[in-house]
Motif scaffolding. Structure first.
Motif, short mmCIF file in Angstrom:
data_model
loop_
_atom_site.label_atom_id
_atom_site.label_comp_id
_atom_site.label_asym_id
_atom_site.label_seq_id
_atom_site.Cartn_x
_atom_site.Cartn_y
_atom_site.Cartn_z
N MET A 1 -6.48 26.41 25.98
CA MET A 1 -5.45 25.46 25.58
C MET A 1 -5.34 24.32 26.59
SD MET A 1 -4.16 26.21 22.67
CE MET A 1 -2.55 25.39 22.59
N PRO A 2 -4.84 23.15 26.16
CA PRO A 2 -4.66 22.03 27.09
C PRO A 2 -3.77 22.42 28.26
CG PRO A 2 -4.39 21.30 24.82
CD PRO A 2 -4.47 22.79 24.78
N ASP A 3 -4.06 21.85 29.42
CA ASP A 3 -3.29 22.15 30.63
C ASP A 3 -2.70 20.86 31.17
OD1 ASP A 3 -2.41 23.82 32.89
OD2 ASP A 3 -3.82 22.60 34.03
N PHE A 4 -1.45 20.93 31.57
CA PHE A 4 -0.73 19.76 32.10
C PHE A 4 -0.47 19.93 33.58
CE2 PHE A 4 3.22 17.66 33.30
CZ PHE A 4 3.02 16.37 32.84
N LEU A 5 -1.14 19.14 34.40
CA LEU A 5 -0.90 19.11 35.84
C LEU A 5 -0.80 20.51 36.44
CD1 LEU A 5 1.74 16.23 36.07
CD2 LEU A 5 -0.73 16.09 36.23
N ASP A 6 -1.80 21.35 36.14
CA ASP A 6 -1.85 22.70 36.70
C ASP A 6 -0.61 23.51 36.36
OD1 ASP A 6 -4.28 22.01 37.84
OD2 ASP A 6 -3.36 21.31 39.68
N GLY A 7 -0.16 23.41 35.10
CA GLY A 7 0.95 24.23 34.65
C GLY A 7 2.33 23.71 35.01
N GLU A 8 2.45 22.43 35.37
CA GLU A 8 3.74 21.89 35.79
C GLU A 8 4.49 21.18 34.67
OE1 GLU A 8 2.95 19.38 39.14
OE2 GLU A 8 2.00 20.96 40.30
N ILE B 1 -0.16 15.30 19.88
CA ILE B 1 -1.57 15.70 19.89
C ILE B 1 -2.18 15.38 21.25
CG2 ILE B 1 -3.86 15.15 18.96
CD1 ILE B 1 -2.55 14.90 16.22
N ILE B 2 -2.92 16.34 21.80
CA ILE B 2 -3.74 16.11 22.99
C ILE B 2 -5.16 15.88 22.50
CG2 ILE B 2 -4.51 17.01 25.21
CD1 ILE B 2 -1.49 16.64 25.01
N ASN B 3 -5.67 14.67 22.67
CA ASN B 3 -7.00 14.39 22.12
C ASN B 3 -8.11 14.97 23.00
OD1 ASN B 3 -7.57 12.57 24.20
ND2 ASN B 3 -7.31 10.75 22.94
N PRO C 1 1.69 11.91 31.10
CA PRO C 1 0.37 11.43 31.51
C PRO C 1 -0.74 12.27 30.89
CG PRO C 1 1.37 12.71 33.27
CD PRO C 1 2.40 12.62 32.18
N ARG C 2 -1.95 12.02 31.32
CA ARG C 2 -3.13 12.66 30.75
C ARG C 2 -3.17 14.16 31.08
NH1 ARG C 2 -9.19 10.65 32.39
NH2 ARG C 2 -10.39 11.93 30.92
N TRP C 3 -3.63 14.96 30.11
CA TRP C 3 -3.79 16.40 30.28
C TRP C 3 -5.27 16.75 30.47
CZ3 TRP C 3 -0.09 20.28 27.82
CH2 TRP C 3 1.16 19.72 27.61
N THR C 4 -5.53 18.02 30.77
CA THR C 4 -6.87 18.57 30.61
C THR C 4 -6.97 19.04 29.17
OG1 THR C 4 -6.93 19.34 32.90
CG2 THR C 4 -8.49 20.34 31.37
N PRO C 5 -7.99 18.61 28.40
CA PRO C 5 -8.01 18.91 26.95
C PRO C 5 -8.23 20.38 26.65
CG PRO C 5 -10.06 17.89 27.64
CD PRO C 5 -9.14 17.82 28.81
N GLY C 6 -8.03 20.75 25.37
CA GLY C 6 -8.31 22.10 24.91
C GLY C 6 -9.76 22.24 24.48
N TYR C 7 -10.26 23.49 24.45
CA TYR C 7 -11.66 23.72 24.12
C TYR C 7 -11.80 24.87 23.12
CZ TYR C 7 -13.03 20.82 28.09
OH TYR C 7 -13.21 19.78 28.97
N ILE C 8 -12.75 24.69 22.19
CA ILE C 8 -13.17 25.76 21.27
C ILE C 8 -14.68 25.85 21.35
CG2 ILE C 8 -13.31 26.54 18.89
CD1 ILE C 8 -10.71 25.08 18.33
N GLY C 9 -15.18 27.05 21.65
CA GLY C 9 -16.63 27.22 21.78
C GLY C 9 -17.23 26.32 22.83
N GLY C 10 -16.46 25.98 23.86
CA GLY C 10 -16.95 25.13 24.92
C GLY C 10 -16.84 23.65 24.64
N GLN C 11 -16.45 23.29 23.42
CA GLN C 11 -16.35 21.88 23.04
C GLN C 11 -14.88 21.43 23.06
OE1 GLN C 11 -18.84 19.91 22.53
NE2 GLN C 11 -20.53 21.36 22.39
N PRO C 12 -14.59 20.25 23.63
CA PRO C 12 -13.21 19.74 23.60
C PRO C 12 -12.79 19.41 22.18
CG PRO C 12 -14.71 18.07 24.46
CD PRO C 12 -15.51 19.32 24.32
N VAL C 13 -11.55 19.72 21.85
CA VAL C 13 -11.02 19.48 20.51
C VAL C 13 -9.63 18.87 20.61
CG1 VAL C 13 -12.30 21.36 19.39
CG2 VAL C 13 -10.08 21.84 20.44
N ARG C 14 -9.19 18.26 19.52
CA ARG C 14 -7.83 17.74 19.44
C ARG C 14 -6.89 18.91 19.15
NH1 ARG C 14 -6.57 14.17 15.35
NH2 ARG C 14 -5.34 12.75 16.64
N ILE C 15 -5.80 18.99 19.90
CA ILE C 15 -4.85 20.08 19.75
C ILE C 15 -3.47 19.51 19.42
CG2 ILE C 15 -3.70 22.02 20.87
CD1 ILE C 15 -6.60 22.58 20.36
#
Length: 477
Positions: free
Chosen positions: A384-391, A420-422, A452-466
């Protein structure tokens, strides 16, 4: 011709070998345009094209959103992450994939959000964070990644909000909370991370409201619960030596929860209430742990979720509702979702989440974004997307302001914001999914648009919109 001794030849051989090992590896530079308005350039080892080495740059909508260096596939040196306004949002220092050195985070405006220092992956020394107006938000000290000593929080008017003390990453000793005007609201004591001793809570005018004794984190004795006029609240119930049932009230003398204790631990049904008197949640406990049914509700009184727990762990069937209609259900087995049991109901009958949640999670390396950056959004991902190391919660808490008019009129409730987190981690399509009042909805929407910007989410190693939904709760205390 001068003859060389065997010893001299060996010295020359060793010297020449050293020169060979110091030669920089040959790199191959790559520039890609995998999506509209998005490009990236990086280098790989010519003899090992899967190994990133050297400079890495991502560009989106004309802005260099990421700039850093790789060493043997690991981030190394300084990395800068920018927003679409071309202002830095994060500046991190790495040493072969491990945070090492200064770490700075910034608001979208470019103002400093936090300053930290890492020593081989562990936060070290003083960490400071700031309000958007530049005034201090928090300050504390870490040793080997663990909180130690005094931690202080401030309101944006520079008034102290809280003072706590830590020992080996656990709360220890006296703690205090204050109002924005400097009035003491809560005081108590911790021992090895657990409430221990007398805990007091006060009305906004500084008068005592509640006095409770704790033992090793357990509620032990209800000493006083006073009304605004200073008289005992006769509806409080009794708690003596860890046993009894109590009703707790807020500053407006409205019932907020009813709990039963046995030997200091929650036992039986625990009910929490909104200020409007409607039920917020109902939970069953045994020996201090959640066991059995758990249900929580919207402030309107409509059911939101029904779950079952075993020893504080989700275990059994869960149902979630929207407008009194089921929109999601499935089974848990000791905290893990059971594949094949989850269903998500939507008007068009199609749900990426249902397909994904019933698919075994694959462990794959993470890849760069490719294809359509505006592809269909999922509501769940393996990563799942991560925001500033869980902050994330800390950010919301620090930047959400209770609207003065709503506070004056006693308006409270929970607003649900969807966004949406792209694939690049940017926040898009922020809107109110379920409102509570125009004043509170507007403030929740304002705060979420400053993310601000997040770390995106991934499915099967590929970044996806969440697509994410975040409750922003406004409660008058």
């Amino acid at each position: 011709m001068t003859k060389l001794s065997l010893f001299s030849i060996l010295i020359l051989a060793v010297f020449n070998i050293g020169l060979v090992t110091d030669v920089e590896p040959e790199l191959k530079k790559i520039t890609e345009f995998p999506a509209k308005e998005y490009s990236r350039s990086y280098s790989v080892l010519k003899n090992s094209p899967t190994v990133l080495q050297g400079d890495f740059i991502e560009t989106y909508k004309g802005v260099q959103i990421t700039q850093g260096t790789y060493y043997n596939n690991l981030p190394d040196g300084n990395w800068i992450f920018r927003g679409l306004n071309n202002k830095a949002e994060r500046v991190l220092s790495y040493e072969k994939g491990i945070l090492n050195g200064n770490s700075m985070r910034f608001y979208k405006t470019g103002d400093t959000c936090s300053v930290s220092f890492y020593k081989m992956g562990r936060i070290e020394g003083e960490q400071r964070s700031f309000h958007l107006n530049g005034k201090p938000l928090s300050s504390g000290t870490f040793a080997g990644g663990k909180a130690v000593g005094k931690f202080t929080e401030w309101y944006d008017n520079a008034q102290i909000k809280s003072i706590k003390h830590y020992e080996n990453n656990k709360l220890q000793g006296e703690y205090q909370y204050f109002s924005a005007s400097g009035i003491l609201l809560i005081e108590g004591n911790y021992k090895a991370g657990l409430l221990d001793g007398i805990n007091r809570e006060f009305y906004p005018d500084g008068k005592l409201r509640l006095e409770m004794e704790y033992k090793n984190g357990n509620c032990w004795n209800l000493i006083h619960q006073l009304k605004k006029n200073g008289k005992e609240n006769k509806k409080s119930g009794k708690l003596v030596n860890g046993n009894g049932t109590i009703n707790l009230y807020n500053n407006d003398e409205a019932l907020v929860n009813t709990e039963t204790f046995s030997n200091g631990l929650l036992e039986g049904t625990s009910t929490q209430y909104y200020k409007n008197g409607k039920t917020e949640s109902i939970a069953e406990y045994h020996a201090g742990r959640r066991n059995g049914l758990y249900a929580d509700y919207y402030s309107s009184g409509e059911i939101y979720r029904k779950s079952f727990y075993t020893n504080d762990t989700l275990n059994g069937h869960e149902i979630r509702y929207s407008d009194n209609k089921i929109f999601k259900e499935g089974d848990y087995k000791m905290g893990e979702k059971v594949p094949g049991t989850w269903k998500v109901y939507s008007p068009n009958g199609f749900s990426p989440e249902e397909i994904l949640e019933n698919t075994p999670v694959k462990s794959e390396e993470l890849h760069f974004p490719d294809g359509d950056l505006n592809a269909e959004a999922f509501s769940f991902a393996e990563v799942m997307p991560d925001f500033l190391d869980g902050e994330f919660q800390s950010f919301l808490k620090a930047n959400t302001k209770y609207p003065a008019e709503a506070m004056h009129n006693g308006i409270q409730g929970t607003c649900y914001i969807s966004f949406i987190i792209n694939k690049l981690g940017f926040v898009e399509d922020v809107k109110v999914a379920k409102g509570t009042s125009p004043l509170l909805d507007a403030e929740a929407l304002r705060v979420m648009k400053t993310l601000p910007r997040w770390t995106p989410g991934y499915i099967g190693g590929q970044p996806v919109r969440i697509e994410m939904k975040q409750p922003v709760r406004f409660v008058l205390k």
